[in-house]
Each structure stands twice: as C-alpha cells, then as structure tokens.
Scaffold this motif. Structure first.
Motif, mmCIF file in Angstrom:
data_model
loop_
_atom_site.group_PDB
_atom_site.id
_atom_site.type_symbol
_atom_site.label_atom_id
_atom_site.label_comp_id
_atom_site.label_asym_id
_atom_site.label_seq_id
_atom_site.Cartn_x
_atom_site.Cartn_y
_atom_site.Cartn_z
ATOM 1 N N ARG A 45 0.837 -1.212 0.000
ATOM 2 C CA ARG A 45 0.000 0.000 0.000
ATOM 3 C C ARG A 45 0.868 1.257 0.000
ATOM 4 N NH1 ARG A 45 -3.019 -3.244 3.425
ATOM 5 N NH2 ARG A 45 -2.141 -2.279 5.287
ATOM 6 N N ARG A 48 2.328 1.601 -3.451
ATOM 7 C CA ARG A 48 1.269 1.979 -4.384
ATOM 8 C C ARG A 48 0.942 3.463 -4.259
ATOM 9 N NH1 ARG A 48 -2.402 -1.801 -5.495
ATOM 10 N NH2 ARG A 48 -0.539 -2.932 -6.060
ATOM 11 N N GLU A 52 0.868 6.286 -7.207
ATOM 12 C CA GLU A 52 -0.283 7.137 -7.505
ATOM 13 C C GLU A 52 0.067 8.618 -7.457
ATOM 14 O OE1 GLU A 52 -3.091 5.430 -4.805
ATOM 15 O OE2 GLU A 52 -3.611 3.831 -6.237
ATOM 16 N N PRO A 60 -2.743 -2.162 -10.985
ATOM 17 C CA PRO A 60 -2.154 -3.209 -10.146
ATOM 18 C C PRO A 60 -2.298 -4.577 -10.824
ATOM 19 C CG PRO A 60 -3.717 -1.855 -8.914
ATOM 20 C CD PRO A 60 -3.876 -1.512 -10.351
ATOM 21 N N ALA A 66 2.777 -3.694 -10.653
ATOM 22 C CA ALA A 66 1.813 -2.777 -11.253
ATOM 23 C C ALA A 66 2.414 -2.221 -12.532
ATOM 24 C CB ALA A 66 1.460 -1.640 -10.297
#
Length: 92
Positions: A45, A48, A52, A60, A66
């Motif tokens: 997380r 990620r 972002e 993903p 990803a």
C-alpha cells in the motif's frame, strides 16, 4: 510457495514459485521463513501510494507488481519519465 531461493538452494533445483514441499524434498536443509502477509500488504500500500503520486494510471497486477502509464507526465513532474522512475526507485 517459494518466493526466493539462495544460490545453494537453486543449485539443488529450487526455484521461485515452487511449492515448499517440493523445495524441501530437493533441499532438505533449507531454512523456511513464515511469511508476514500483513507486513507485505502494508508495504505494498505504501509503495502503491508512491505510484499514484506519479500518475493516476496505475494498473495493479498483484501485491508486488503494477503497470504505470507515464505518458504526458513530463510536464507535471518537470522531468522525462525515465528520471521520474529513477526518483521513484530511490524513494522505494
């Protein structure tokens, strides 16, 4: 499943994605560590979130993979995509 194998285990035939019972048959002295999925998920997380911030185009594929679409982000980041990815790698 085996996620990583040292050179000694690889020489015995152990490969990533192999079931542990098969790996232990090939390399009975192997050290098997219990995974900490909660820790892995939290780290995924966090990474990620870095992705972002680079682009809204994050697809993903799994907990640790990803695909990022960086077309058109040069103006946003004031750098070409290759430089943006280099900074991302250093941040991670």
């Amino acid at each position: 499943m085996v996620s990583a194998a040292c050179y000694i285990a690889r020489a015995a035939g152990v490969r990533p994605a192999m079931p542990v019972f098969k790996a232990l048959r090939l390399c009975p002295d192997a050290v098997v560590l219990k995974p900490n999925m909660a820790k892995y998920a939290a780290e995924a997380r966090r990474i990620r979130a870095f992705m972002e911030r680079l682009t809204p185009l994050v697809q993903p594929l799994s907990i640790d993979e990803a695909v990022l679409g960086l077309s058109g982000t040069a103006a946003l980041h004031r750098a070409p995509p290759v430089a943006v990815l280099a900074r991302f790698a250093l941040d991670v």
